[in-house]
Design a protein around this motif. Structure first.
Motif, PDB file in Angstrom:
ATOM      1  N   ASP A   1       7.557  36.502  -9.499  1.00 40.96           N
ATOM      2  CA  ASP A   1       8.531  37.115  -8.575  1.00 40.96           C
ATOM      3  C   ASP A   1       8.730  38.603  -8.848  1.00 40.96           C
ATOM      4  O   ASP A   1       9.705  39.206  -8.405  1.00 40.96           O
ATOM      5  CB  ASP A   1       9.879  36.375  -8.653  1.00 40.96           C
ATOM      6  N   TYR A   2       7.764  39.192  -9.539  1.00 40.95           N
ATOM      7  CA  TYR A   2       7.856  40.613  -9.886  1.00 40.95           C
ATOM      8  C   TYR A   2       7.982  41.480  -8.622  1.00 40.95           C
ATOM      9  O   TYR A   2       7.311  41.241  -7.620  1.00 40.95           O
ATOM     10  CB  TYR A   2       6.594  41.021 -10.677  1.00 40.95           C
ATOM     11  N   ILE A   3       8.869  42.453  -8.690  1.00 40.67           N
ATOM     12  CA  ILE A   3       9.000  43.396  -7.572  1.00 40.67           C
ATOM     13  C   ILE A   3       8.613  44.786  -8.050  1.00 40.67           C
ATOM     14  O   ILE A   3       9.165  45.284  -9.038  1.00 40.67           O
ATOM     15  CB  ILE A   3      10.442  43.413  -7.016  1.00 40.67           C
TER      16      ILE A   3
ATOM     17  N   TRP B   1       1.700  44.510  -5.417  1.00 39.40           N
ATOM     18  CA  TRP B   1       0.270  44.389  -5.062  1.00 39.40           C
ATOM     19  C   TRP B   1      -0.575  44.326  -6.318  1.00 39.40           C
ATOM     20  O   TRP B   1      -1.259  45.275  -6.679  1.00 39.40           O
ATOM     21  CB  TRP B   1      -0.183  45.467  -4.084  1.00 39.40           C
ATOM     22  N   PRO B   2      -0.531  43.152  -6.987  1.00 39.72           N
ATOM     23  CA  PRO B   2      -1.250  43.014  -8.254  1.00 39.72           C
ATOM     24  C   PRO B   2      -2.760  42.917  -8.073  1.00 39.72           C
ATOM     25  O   PRO B   2      -3.242  42.461  -7.031  1.00 39.72           O
ATOM     26  CB  PRO B   2      -0.706  41.689  -8.807  1.00 39.72           C
ATOM     27  N   SER B   3      -3.482  43.365  -9.088  1.00 39.87           N
ATOM     28  CA  SER B   3      -4.934  43.188  -9.117  1.00 39.87           C
ATOM     29  C   SER B   3      -5.213  41.719  -9.426  1.00 39.87           C
ATOM     30  O   SER B   3      -4.336  40.999  -9.933  1.00 39.87           O
ATOM     31  CB  SER B   3      -5.560  44.057 -10.203  1.00 39.87           C
ATOM     32  N   LEU B   4      -6.444  41.280  -9.155  1.00 40.00           N
ATOM     33  CA  LEU B   4      -6.760  39.875  -9.447  1.00 40.00           C
ATOM     34  C   LEU B   4      -6.635  39.589 -10.937  1.00 40.00           C
ATOM     35  O   LEU B   4      -6.248  38.507 -11.340  1.00 40.00           O
ATOM     36  CB  LEU B   4      -8.169  39.533  -8.948  1.00 40.00           C
TER      37      LEU B   4
ATOM     38  N   SER C   1      -0.233  28.974  -6.403  1.00 38.65           N
ATOM     39  CA  SER C   1      -1.169  28.880  -7.522  1.00 38.65           C
ATOM     40  C   SER C   1      -2.038  30.141  -7.565  1.00 38.65           C
ATOM     41  O   SER C   1      -2.673  30.497  -6.574  1.00 38.65           O
ATOM     42  CB  SER C   1      -2.041  27.638  -7.345  1.00 38.65           C
ATOM     43  N   SER C   2      -2.051  30.775  -8.734  1.00 45.45           N
ATOM     44  CA  SER C   2      -2.806  32.020  -8.879  1.00 45.45           C
ATOM     45  C   SER C   2      -4.279  31.797  -8.600  1.00 45.45           C
ATOM     46  O   SER C   2      -4.961  32.624  -8.014  1.00 45.45           O
ATOM     47  CB  SER C   2      -2.652  32.570 -10.295  1.00 45.45           C
TER      48      SER C   2
ATOM     49  N   SER D   1      -3.613  36.467 -14.788  1.00 45.42           N
ATOM     50  CA  SER D   1      -3.008  36.417 -16.110  1.00 45.42           C
ATOM     51  C   SER D   1      -1.815  35.453 -16.133  1.00 45.42           C
ATOM     52  O   SER D   1      -1.248  35.162 -17.173  1.00 45.42           O
ATOM     53  CB  SER D   1      -2.579  37.824 -16.556  1.00 45.42           C
ATOM     54  N   GLN D   2      -1.421  34.950 -14.960  1.00 48.10           N
ATOM     55  CA  GLN D   2      -0.322  33.973 -14.858  1.00 48.10           C
ATOM     56  C   GLN D   2      -0.827  32.765 -14.057  1.00 48.10           C
ATOM     57  O   GLN D   2      -1.722  32.915 -13.236  1.00 48.10           O
ATOM     58  CB  GLN D   2       0.868  34.573 -14.088  1.00 48.10           C
TER      59      GLN D   2
END
Ligand SMILES: Nc1ncnc2c1ncn2[C@@H]1O[C@H](COP(=O)(O)OP(=O)(O)OP(=O)(O)O)[C@@H](O)[C@H]1O
Length: 427
Positions: A331-333, A317-320, A289-290, A325-326
């Motif tokens: 599963d983005y690489i 390494w996504p930002s918060l 869960s985001s 936003s999801q």
């Protein structure tokens, strides 16, 4: 003899330069009520299609010089040319319509949509609606924003980085030959800054304008600038050359001091990543869960997370902001994720960051599992510390070595120094 009527074909990959050269001749700026001129007497040529970065200590006249190019500041003396045009005699409003200008926080009109902001100058120039709409779509795509998602948004509903992208699009709207940028990326976080810098490089590759950028950051200057101009007080040019030339051959003591000690580089290959304290990272796995992950990250004071696979190896390494936003971790690489191993040298670490055009890198253990992250700032601070230690050693050696009387508190050192000397004299 017949004259050739064919124009030489551009070599593959050659770009069409749409920028114009800029020339300053004997330009002086004295502000009213001041005794010392902010810019003493400046002669400068900037080639068409180049990015030139202005750097130098605070108050040296970078911004004054920049703003004299579009006459937001009027020169007291001298002439400014863009291409063949002597712009010192032009109507300043007209001039500013033909010179793109980007400031720190985008400078967008807050109550206007993105589309309206970008179309501002074309509307003044009387372009028809269709042409403005097409140009806006093209520019949004160029700066990496999805027109369908962003064209009708207000600036307040966008991140600082996105607003700055719109700022660049707006500055390019009327296809000006020159783009002036006054510390455009200093108000955004370091990761966003690196992305915006990379984006500017990509944009410039396509549009080939003449770009002048004022920055406080020498790293940024060397990254973006085809040439870097180092000013000292009074708009005095200390060195104007490619970043490579400046780093290899600083023109004088001022430049050397400004860019920092060359010994810094030597230290990079001596130290290892494991010698540098890593920052902790918040990790998450695909499908979590985001909201929970973001909560965990915030509690740890982190503004981004690392998505790892079942082996603890990094995927992204996504930002918060991206995480939130999801609903769930995707599963983005990220194929350009910079990573270094704890056994790598600091030089490797910097290489990795530079190769990925990132201000930081993930640190992995021998099995590729994420153990933390490392920023350029932390690498540099370790190196600076080492340099300071090295200088202290040299200073204490010199003060004792050259002192006439022996320092009673350091008999061993004095003895060993004397021994070394007498050994040297024997050989
Ligand atoms: N409107 C003004 N009136 C009087 N003096 C000014 C004015 N604007 C700038 N100055 C002075 O002119 C000099 C150059 O200023 P300028 O803003 O060009 O420097 P800078 O290199 O861009 O500085 P910074 O890196 O701090 O932005 C400084 O001494 C500054 O105090």
């Amino acid at each position: 003899m017949t004259e050739s009527t064919t124009t030489p074909a551009a070599a593959p990959g050659d770009r069409t330069v749409t920028g114009a050269p800029i020339r300053l001749e004997g330009v002086v700026k004295k502000y009213r009520g001041t005794t010392k001129p902010a810019v003493k007497k400046l002669d400068l040529e900037i080639d068409a299609g180049d990015i030139v970065a202005f750097v130098g200590p605070s108050g040296c006249g970078k911004t004054t010089t920049l703003k004299m190019i579009n006459r937001l500041i009027e020169p007291t003396e001298g002439k400014v040319f863009i291409g063949d045009r002597d712009v010192t005699n032009e109507d300043p409003d007209k001039l500013r319509q033909s010179v793109g200008y980007v400031i720190q926080s985008g400078g967008l009109f807050p109550h206007w949509s993105v589309r309206k902001n970008i179309g501002a100058i074309p509307r003044v120039l009387g372009w028809d609606k269709k042409k403005i709409a097409d140009r806006t779509d093209y520019l949004l795509d160029l700066v990496g924003l999805d027109a369908a998602a962003f064209a009708d948004r207000l600036p307040k509903d966008m991140s600082g980085g996105q607003q700055q992208r719109v700022g660049v699009a707006r500055a390019l709207a009327a296809d000006p030959p020159v783009l002036l940028m006054d510390e455009p990326f200093s108000a955004v976080d370091p990761i966003t800054r690196v992305r915006l810098q990379d984006s500017l490089i990509a944009i410039q590759h396509e549009v080939a304008k003449t770009i002048v950028i004022v920055t406080h950051d020498f790293e940024e200057a060397t990254k973006l600038g085809d040439k870097v101009l180092i000013f000292s007080e009074g708009g005095q040019i200390e060195q104007y050359a490619t970043p490579e030339e400046i780093l290899a051959n600083p023109a004088n003591a001022f430049v050397e001091e400004f860019i920092g000690s060359g010994a810094t580089l030597a230290h990079l290959t001596l130290s290892r990543v494991k010698d540098v304290e890593h920052d902790e990272v918040t990790t998450a796995t695909v499908g979590e869960s985001s909201k929970e992950v973001a909560g965990r990250a915030r509690a740890a004071g982190h503004t981004w997370i690392v998505v790892v696979d079942e082996h603890g190896r990094p995927r992204a390494w996504p930002s918060l902001r991206e995480v939130e936003s999801q609903d769930r971790i995707t599963d983005y690489i990220d194929s350009r994720l910079p990573t270094v191993a704890t056994s790598s040298t600091l030089n490797d670490a910097l290489d990795s960051m530079l190769a990925a055009s990132q201000g930081g890198t993930l640190v992995t253990d021998g099995r590729g599992r994420v153990v933390g992250s490392l920023t350029i700032a932390s690498v540099m601070s370790v190196i600076r510390g080492q340099l300071a230690d090295a200088r202290d050693d040299v200073a204490s050696y010199e003060s004792h070595h050259h002192g006439d009387q022996q320092d009673a508190s350091l008999p061993a050192f004095s003895e060993s120094a004397q021994t070394a000397e007498s050994e040297a004299s024997r050989s």
